[in-house]
Design an enzyme around this catalytic site. Structure first.
Site, PDB file in Angstrom:
ATOM      1  N   GLY A  48     -14.468   0.244   0.966  1.00 34.66           N
ATOM      2  CA  GLY A  48     -13.762  -0.998   0.675  1.00 34.66           C
ATOM      3  C   GLY A  48     -14.176  -1.628  -0.640  1.00 34.66           C
ATOM      4  O   GLY A  48     -13.927  -2.807  -0.864  1.00 34.66           O
ATOM      5  N   TYR A  65      -4.643   6.567  -1.963  1.00 33.91           N
ATOM      6  CA  TYR A  65      -3.564   6.152  -1.058  1.00 33.91           C
ATOM      7  C   TYR A  65      -2.193   6.274  -1.719  1.00 33.91           C
ATOM      8  O   TYR A  65      -1.330   5.418  -1.563  1.00 33.91           O
ATOM      9  CB  TYR A  65      -3.819   4.721  -0.543  1.00 33.91           C
ATOM     10  CG  TYR A  65      -5.169   4.598   0.112  1.00 33.91           C
ATOM     11  CD1 TYR A  65      -5.403   5.187   1.359  1.00 33.91           C
ATOM     12  CD2 TYR A  65      -6.228   3.967  -0.526  1.00 33.91           C
ATOM     13  CE1 TYR A  65      -6.658   5.122   1.947  1.00 33.91           C
ATOM     14  CE2 TYR A  65      -7.478   3.896   0.059  1.00 33.91           C
ATOM     15  CZ  TYR A  65      -7.687   4.484   1.294  1.00 33.91           C
ATOM     16  OH  TYR A  65      -8.925   4.425   1.878  1.00 33.91           O
ATOM     17  N   ARG A  73       2.366   2.071  -1.999  1.00 39.75           N
ATOM     18  CA  ARG A  73       1.553   0.856  -2.047  1.00 39.75           C
ATOM     19  C   ARG A  73       2.317  -0.381  -2.515  1.00 39.75           C
ATOM     20  O   ARG A  73       2.124  -1.468  -1.960  1.00 39.75           O
ATOM     21  CB  ARG A  73       0.300   1.080  -2.906  1.00 39.75           C
ATOM     22  CG  ARG A  73      -0.593   2.214  -2.372  1.00 39.75           C
ATOM     23  CD  ARG A  73      -1.872   2.371  -3.170  1.00 39.75           C
ATOM     24  NE  ARG A  73      -2.806   1.312  -2.902  1.00 39.75           N
ATOM     25  CZ  ARG A  73      -3.027   0.289  -3.688  1.00 39.75           C
ATOM     26  NH1 ARG A  73      -2.419   0.201  -4.856  1.00 39.75           N
ATOM     27  NH2 ARG A  73      -3.877  -0.647  -3.351  1.00 39.75           N
ATOM     28  N   GLU A 126     -19.308   4.634   2.254  1.00 45.60           N
ATOM     29  CA  GLU A 126     -18.249   5.642   2.270  1.00 45.60           C
ATOM     30  C   GLU A 126     -16.981   5.142   1.579  1.00 45.60           C
ATOM     31  O   GLU A 126     -15.995   4.837   2.217  1.00 45.60           O
ATOM     32  CB  GLU A 126     -17.951   6.092   3.702  1.00 45.60           C
ATOM     33  CG  GLU A 126     -17.777   4.950   4.675  1.00 45.60           C
ATOM     34  CD  GLU A 126     -17.711   5.409   6.134  1.00 45.60           C
ATOM     35  OE1 GLU A 126     -18.354   6.402   6.498  1.00 45.60           O
ATOM     36  OE2 GLU A 126     -16.995   4.734   6.902  1.00 45.60           O
ATOM     37  N   PRO A 127     -17.037   5.100   0.252  1.00 45.37           N
ATOM     38  CA  PRO A 127     -15.865   4.637  -0.486  1.00 45.37           C
ATOM     39  C   PRO A 127     -14.763   5.693  -0.542  1.00 45.37           C
ATOM     40  O   PRO A 127     -15.046   6.898  -0.588  1.00 45.37           O
ATOM     41  CB  PRO A 127     -16.403   4.404  -1.905  1.00 45.37           C
ATOM     42  CG  PRO A 127     -17.849   4.764  -1.882  1.00 45.37           C
ATOM     43  CD  PRO A 127     -18.142   5.481  -0.628  1.00 45.37           C
ATOM     44  N   GLY A 128     -13.538   5.236  -0.508  1.00 47.46           N
ATOM     45  CA  GLY A 128     -12.388   6.095  -0.798  1.00 47.46           C
ATOM     46  C   GLY A 128     -11.810   5.670  -2.134  1.00 47.46           C
ATOM     47  O   GLY A 128     -11.958   6.338  -3.159  1.00 47.46           O
ATOM     48  N   TYR A 168       2.109  -3.379   0.128  1.00 51.13           N
ATOM     49  CA  TYR A 168       1.204  -4.491  -0.180  1.00 51.13           C
ATOM     50  C   TYR A 168       1.636  -5.328  -1.380  1.00 51.13           C
ATOM     51  O   TYR A 168       0.934  -6.255  -1.755  1.00 51.13           O
ATOM     52  CB  TYR A 168      -0.215  -3.953  -0.503  1.00 51.13           C
ATOM     53  CG  TYR A 168      -0.735  -2.894   0.402  1.00 51.13           C
ATOM     54  CD1 TYR A 168      -0.878  -3.127   1.773  1.00 51.13           C
ATOM     55  CD2 TYR A 168      -1.120  -1.660  -0.100  1.00 51.13           C
ATOM     56  CE1 TYR A 168      -1.385  -2.135   2.598  1.00 51.13           C
ATOM     57  CE2 TYR A 168      -1.625  -0.670   0.725  1.00 51.13           C
ATOM     58  CZ  TYR A 168      -1.757  -0.911   2.071  1.00 51.13           C
ATOM     59  OH  TYR A 168      -2.256   0.062   2.888  1.00 51.13           O
ATOM     60  N   CYS A 223      17.372   5.979  -1.854  1.00 53.41           N
ATOM     61  CA  CYS A 223      18.465   5.072  -1.525  1.00 53.41           C
ATOM     62  C   CYS A 223      17.922   4.090  -0.504  1.00 53.41           C
ATOM     63  O   CYS A 223      18.051   4.288   0.711  1.00 53.41           O
ATOM     64  CB  CYS A 223      19.656   5.843  -0.983  1.00 53.41           C
ATOM     65  SG  CYS A 223      20.309   6.968  -2.211  1.00 53.41           S
ATOM     66  N   GLU A 224      17.276   3.036  -1.032  1.00 51.85           N
ATOM     67  CA  GLU A 224      16.503   2.118  -0.206  1.00 51.85           C
ATOM     68  C   GLU A 224      16.208   0.926  -1.110  1.00 51.85           C
ATOM     69  O   GLU A 224      15.568   1.083  -2.133  1.00 51.85           O
ATOM     70  CB  GLU A 224      15.194   2.830   0.204  1.00 51.85           C
ATOM     71  CG  GLU A 224      14.198   2.004   0.951  1.00 51.85           C
ATOM     72  CD  GLU A 224      14.540   1.926   2.431  1.00 51.85           C
ATOM     73  OE1 GLU A 224      15.145   2.871   2.967  1.00 51.85           O
ATOM     74  OE2 GLU A 224      14.212   0.891   3.030  1.00 51.85           O
TER      75      GLU A 224
HETATM   76  C1  PLP Z   1     -10.503   3.985   4.860  1.00 41.42           C
HETATM   77  C2  PLP Z   1     -11.919   3.964   5.201  1.00 41.42           C
HETATM   78  C3  PLP Z   1     -12.891   3.943   4.200  1.00 41.42           C
HETATM   79  C4  PLP Z   1     -12.566   3.846   2.746  1.00 41.42           C
HETATM   80  O1  PLP Z   1     -11.973   2.638   2.402  1.00 41.42           O
HETATM   81  P1  PLP Z   1     -11.681   2.325   0.859  1.00 41.42           P
HETATM   82  O2  PLP Z   1     -11.111   0.954   0.893  1.00 41.42           O
HETATM   83  O3  PLP Z   1     -10.712   3.341   0.388  1.00 41.42           O
HETATM   84  O4  PLP Z   1     -12.964   2.402   0.141  1.00 41.42           O
HETATM   85  C5  PLP Z   1     -14.202   4.009   4.590  1.00 41.42           C
HETATM   86  N1  PLP Z   1     -14.548   4.065   5.899  1.00 41.42           N
HETATM   87  C6  PLP Z   1     -13.636   4.081   6.872  1.00 41.42           C
HETATM   88  C7  PLP Z   1     -14.075   4.172   8.278  1.00 41.42           C
HETATM   89  C8  PLP Z   1     -12.299   4.030   6.569  1.00 41.42           C
HETATM   90  O5  PLP Z   1     -11.395   4.034   7.555  1.00 41.42           O
END
Ligand code: PLP
Length: 416
Positions: free
Chosen positions: A218, A371, A300, A259-261, A304, A333-334
């Site tokens: 996050g 995403y 996205r 755990e960043p995404g 959002y 087409c939306e």
């Molecule tokens: C989606 C998710 C993340 C990553 O979130 P980001 O906002 O992309 O950093 C980390 N941990 C868990 C459990 C998630 O579901």
């Protein structure tokens, strides 16, 4: 964030066709280095939350850079294994129990129970095993209801007032409850992170076997101008005293996990599209650029009101095109397929200043690593999944996912 050069864009457009996702290995590795340098008191494991961008080649780059994997389903765990990640470096944090939980855990994949029912199910299969639990600490920091993953309006994790039931299940199945996890949503503010860490540590104090604490992901990035990026060093440093105080009070040195995404991939990806039409709705209306991408590659903005930087790359190299206001529309087409919504308002429209477009120009959308490919309106209007390219360290683009064919799109249909 820097766009690839205009010459690179034109070359990618010509060689691979559009729409095309483009990822940059050096940017991925730089972000991985920043994440792995997160300050910590007693050790760090950093996981890549692979749901942000699940393509195997990207998983491989980040795993080779030293990241472990956070999988949000059993399928994601399998996918990471197929990309070459060792099962011991994968942990599942999922809303839905994997069908083959037993097989995955037997191969070495870790499991983080996200509800009491999941904890019980795990205990029944694996009494005596090591496990982690996801707790909802009662606080959320997501920027809207759709991304809020903590607090009373979120279903993720075991509510923090149910610890007695956690401990009862732990005793019933003799589980080694060594990990605890909280992931409360997006944020770049060290103060919010510290508040979350304190709440999490207070909960960990009540789970005496816990040796590692994951604070989830996050960490926000700035995709568009005016957005606040995260300073990982500042956040990590803000948490250090809390972990040290925990050790003083409870005699346990907690290993930290994050755990960043988004942070790892968001600004390492672009969508290269083509301008397919330019229309207007009269003197009191708008000018629209239509492009061969849209919600099929990028949801996205629709979900959002997310803002992504956009640039026109003239096919003729003309650098003196007039700048004016345009809306950018996708190819579906939306009516909702608009790439330039008002910030935070998917139903609003906010024109952008862009160079006068001509059909055939490239249109590049930035901040498209996280995403986008993994969260696409796949095959809507029967457009095929876009191709993906990874630019290696020496600048060479390599195809890492082919464009889907019509036959592949229809492969599972049964007509008679
Ligand atoms: C989606 C998710 C993340 C990553 O979130 P980001 O906002 O992309 O950093 C980390 N941990 C868990 C459990 C998630 O579901």
């Amino acid at each position: 964030m820097t766009f690839p050069t205009q010459d690179q864009i034109r070359a990618l457009q010509a060689e691979f066709g559009t729409p095309l996702y483009v990822y940059d290995q050096s940017s991925l590795e730089r972000a991985a280095g920043e994440v792995l340098g997160f300050p910590n008191a007693y050790g760090l494991t950093a996981r890549y939350a692979m749901k942000a961008l699940s393509t195997g080649a990207i998983i491989r780059v980040l795993a080779q850079a030293g990241l472990h994997i956070d999988a949000s389903s059993g399928y994601e765990a399998e996918r990471a294994i197929r990309a070459g990640v060792a099962p011991e470096r994968i942990q599942i944090t999922a809303q839905q129990l994997p069908a083959d939980l037993k097989g995955l855990v037997e191969r070495g994949v870790g499991f983080n129970a996200c509800s009491l029912r999941q904890l019980q199910a795990f205990g029944q299969i694996f009494p005596g095993r090591e496990i982690s639990v996801r707790i909802n600490p009662g606080l959320g920091s997501g920027h809207n209801n759709r991304t809020n993953v903590g607090g009373p309006s979120s279903s993720f994790g075991i509510w923090h007032e149910h610890l007695d039931e956690v401990l009862a299940l732990q005793r019933e199945f003799d589980l080694r409850l060594t990990g605890m996890h909280t992931h409360i949503g997006s944020g770049s503010d060290p103060v919010v992170w510290e508040r979350c860490a304190r709440m999490s540590l207070d909960i960990a104090a009540q789970l005496p076997g816990v040796q590692r604490l994951s604070l989830g992901g996050g960490f926000k990035v700035a995709r568009a101008e005016g957005e606040t990026p995260t300073d990982l060093q500042a956040i990590g440093r803000a948490l250090l005293p809390d972990f040290e105080a925990f050790t003083d009070a409870h005699g346990r040195e907690l290993h930290l996990e994050i755990e960043p995404g988004t942070y790892l991939v968001a600004n390492a990806g672009w969508i290269v599209a083509s301008v397919i039409d330019v229309v207007d709705t009269g003197a009191n209306g708008y000018r629209f650029i239509k492009t061969d991408t849209g919600m099929t590659e990028l949801l996205r903005p629709n979900l959002y009101g997310a803002q992504h930087p956009i640039e026109i790359v003239p096919a003729d190299g003309d650098e003196n095109r007039e700048i004016s206001d345009y809306l950018v529309a996708g190819h579906c087409c939306e009516s909702g397929d608009v790439i330039t919504p008002r910030p935070g308002d998917p139903e609003g429209l906010l024109p952008r200043e862009l160079a006068a477009p001509q059909v055939g120009d490239a249109l590049v959308i930035g901040g498209a690593g996280a995403y986008c490919s993994s969260l696409a309106g796949k095959n809507y209007n029967s457009f095929p999944e876009a191709a993906e390219v990874l630019i290696s360290r020496d600048g060479t683009p390599r195809l890492v996912r082919r464009r889907q064919t019509l036959d592949q799109m229809l492969a599972n249909e049964v007509l008679d």
